[in-house]
Design a protein around this motif. Structure first.
Motif, mmCIF file in Angstrom:
data_model
loop_
_atom_site.group_PDB
_atom_site.id
_atom_site.type_symbol
_atom_site.label_atom_id
_atom_site.label_comp_id
_atom_site.label_asym_id
_atom_site.label_seq_id
_atom_site.Cartn_x
_atom_site.Cartn_y
_atom_site.Cartn_z
ATOM 1 N N ASP A 199 2.620 -0.500 6.193
ATOM 2 C CA ASP A 199 2.468 -0.570 7.646
ATOM 3 C C ASP A 199 2.530 0.814 8.278
ATOM 4 O O ASP A 199 1.832 1.096 9.258
ATOM 5 N N ASP A 200 3.358 1.695 7.716
ATOM 6 C CA ASP A 200 3.406 3.072 8.232
ATOM 7 C C ASP A 200 2.080 3.787 7.987
ATOM 8 O O ASP A 200 1.602 4.552 8.842
ATOM 9 N N ILE A 201 1.505 3.537 6.808
ATOM 10 C CA ILE A 201 0.180 4.107 6.524
ATOM 11 C C ILE A 201 -0.837 3.561 7.516
ATOM 12 O O ILE A 201 -1.707 4.293 8.013
ATOM 13 N N GLY A 202 -0.705 2.264 7.831
ATOM 14 C CA GLY A 202 -1.606 1.656 8.803
ATOM 15 C C GLY A 202 -1.493 2.294 10.179
ATOM 16 O O GLY A 202 -2.501 2.527 10.859
ATOM 17 N N LEU A 203 -0.264 2.597 10.598
ATOM 18 C CA LEU A 203 -0.066 3.250 11.899
ATOM 19 C C LEU A 203 -0.721 4.628 11.938
ATOM 20 O O LEU A 203 -1.324 5.017 12.939
ATOM 21 N N LEU A 204 -0.590 5.373 10.833
ATOM 22 C CA LEU A 204 -1.219 6.695 10.765
ATOM 23 C C LEU A 204 -2.743 6.583 10.844
ATOM 24 O O LEU A 204 -3.403 7.356 11.538
ATOM 25 N N THR A 211 -13.411 5.251 13.729
ATOM 26 C CA THR A 211 -13.335 3.826 14.073
ATOM 27 C C THR A 211 -12.988 2.982 12.855
ATOM 28 O O THR A 211 -12.197 2.029 12.943
ATOM 29 N N VAL A 212 -13.582 3.344 11.716
ATOM 30 C CA VAL A 212 -13.310 2.600 10.475
ATOM 31 C C VAL A 212 -11.839 2.721 10.089
ATOM 32 O O VAL A 212 -11.179 1.728 9.754
ATOM 33 N N ALA A 213 -11.293 3.941 10.156
ATOM 34 C CA ALA A 213 -9.882 4.160 9.828
ATOM 35 C C ALA A 213 -8.974 3.379 10.774
ATOM 36 O O ALA A 213 -7.970 2.797 10.350
ATOM 37 N N GLN A 214 -9.341 3.345 12.059
ATOM 38 C CA GLN A 214 -8.534 2.611 13.032
ATOM 39 C C GLN A 214 -8.523 1.116 12.718
ATOM 40 O O GLN A 214 -7.478 0.463 12.803
ATOM 41 N N LYS A 215 -9.683 0.560 12.351
ATOM 42 C CA LYS A 215 -9.757 -0.866 12.015
ATOM 43 C C LYS A 215 -8.925 -1.183 10.778
ATOM 44 O O LYS A 215 -8.201 -2.191 10.738
ATOM 45 N N ILE A 216 -9.028 -0.318 9.767
ATOM 46 C CA ILE A 216 -8.237 -0.516 8.544
ATOM 47 C C ILE A 216 -6.754 -0.417 8.858
ATOM 48 O O ILE A 216 -5.947 -1.223 8.388
ATOM 49 N N ALA A 222 -1.171 -5.422 10.954
ATOM 50 C CA ALA A 222 -1.126 -6.852 11.258
ATOM 51 C C ALA A 222 -0.851 -7.684 10.009
ATOM 52 O O ALA A 222 -0.213 -8.742 10.088
ATOM 53 N N GLY A 223 -1.325 -7.204 8.861
ATOM 54 C CA GLY A 223 -1.209 -8.002 7.643
ATOM 55 C C GLY A 223 0.086 -7.837 6.879
ATOM 56 O O GLY A 223 0.434 -8.696 6.054
ATOM 57 N N MET A 224 0.832 -6.759 7.146
ATOM 58 C CA MET A 224 2.032 -6.494 6.344
ATOM 59 C C MET A 224 3.106 -7.572 6.461
ATOM 60 O O MET A 224 3.683 -7.970 5.450
ATOM 61 N N PRO A 225 3.429 -8.089 7.669
ATOM 62 C CA PRO A 225 4.429 -9.168 7.723
ATOM 63 C C PRO A 225 4.029 -10.381 6.890
ATOM 64 O O PRO A 225 4.864 -10.990 6.215
ATOM 65 N N LYS A 226 2.729 -10.720 6.929
ATOM 66 C CA LYS A 226 2.252 -11.854 6.140
ATOM 67 C C LYS A 226 2.340 -11.556 4.644
ATOM 68 O O LYS A 226 2.687 -12.428 3.844
#
Length: 326
Positions: A199-204, A211-216, A222-226
């Protein structure tokens, strides 16, 4: 004089070739032993992330580091010497000891299943608050529980590896098992660290201009809690599966072939009935499901016994008090 020197050089070259061959043999044996233990490694990787659920982000890696150090200590200091001594002097004790550990795994898994049905376990309300928000004692309690569970999985990994190199002499066997312990611990907790920091990687990534990096990045956040919730479930199933499978194989090794024979017959029937690669997968799933059911049944019996025994009630009461304080 020169003849003697050339003879010495020939001897050195021969020793070098022998050493190289020994290294190759150790490397091949290490790879084989590690591959055989891969199933339990996957289970260990699935079980561990649930122990860092609910702690603050700044404590995730330190906690994983503490668990990894405890895991390596389990393997090198306790399990490895005991396994080598037992395999050398009392190999018949390995199976009963593994079965005791498997029973504990079944108990842990069944306790979590029971907790989810009754609302008194897993990640209930008492565990929603970050561990570090309630003090270091809660974190220590959690790390101790993780290392205790890891001990059983580590013992299974090391014994599987030991069985694969049983034909080696003592020193190569020792070297191989040390390498297996180091590699598997690094792989398991390296993957776990990557999972919990995703999730930290996702925030970065979400803060990048691309745009692609932002979507990823947003998808990772969003997916880490699941993912962590799914891994918690997988970890519980893995405890029951591994524990049940050890008991299944252990009873067959000790001479009681009825249950193992029935499961093996069902696996073969599914495999040959479907055929090809799909049959192999379905056969494996049949064995896995049967092992998990056996683990759940055995674990449920142990949970019932523990709740009936005075010390079991006391331990449960203390744990509930700890959860209430958290």
């Amino acid at each position: 004089m020169s003849a003697g020197l050339f003879g010495l050089l020939d001897d050195v070259a021969a020793l070098a070739r022998l050493a190289a061959a020994s290294i190759d043999d150790i490397g091949a044996a290490t790879g084989k032993a590690t591959a055989k233990a891969a199933g339990v490694v996957i289970d260990d990787t699935a079980v561990t992330p649930q122990y860092v659920h609910g702690i603050t982000a700044d404590r995730e890696l330190p906690v994983i580091k503490r668990i990894a150090i405890g895991s390596l200590r389990n393997k090198i200091v306790f399990i490895l010497p005991a396994a080598l001594l037992l395999s050398q002097f009392a190999p018949w004790l390995l199976t009963p000891i593994l079965m005791l550990g498997a029973t504990y795994l079944c108990y842990e898994g069944a306790e979590k299943v029971w907790g989810r049905f009754t609302g008194h376990g897993g990640h209930s309300a008492g565990h929603d608050e970050p561990t570090t928000a309630v003090g270091g004692d809660a974190e220590k309690f959690m790390v101790t529980g993780a290392i205790r569970t890891d001990f059983i999985l580590s013992a299974e990994i090391m014994v599987i590896a030991l069985n694969e190199v049983a034909n080696q002499s003592f020193l190569p066997r020792l070297i191989i098992l040390v390498i297996v312990a180091l590699v598997i611990t690094a792989v398991v907790y390296g993957v776990v660290a990557g999972i919990v920091k995703m999730d930290d990687i996702g925030l970065l990534l979400a803060q990048r201009t691309s745009t692609v990096a932002q979507k990823i990045g947003r998808a990772l956040v969003a997916g880490m809690p699941k993912l962590l919730s799914a891994l918690s479930t997988i970890g519980t199933v893995a405890m029951l599966w591994v524990g049940g499978h050890i008991l299944l194989v252990g009873t067959d090794t000790l001479g009681w072939h009825t249950v193992y024979g029935a499961v093996h017959h069902a696996e073969e029937w599914v495999h040959h009935g479907v055929g090809d690669a799909l049959g192999g997968v379905l056969g494996w799933l049949t064995n896995t499901a049967a092992s998990a059911v056996i683990g759940l049944l055995v674990g449920t019996v142990v949970v019932g016994i523990m709740h009936l025994l005075p010390f079991g009630k006391t331990a449960k009461h203390d744990e509930n008090e700890h959860d209430a304080a958290a």
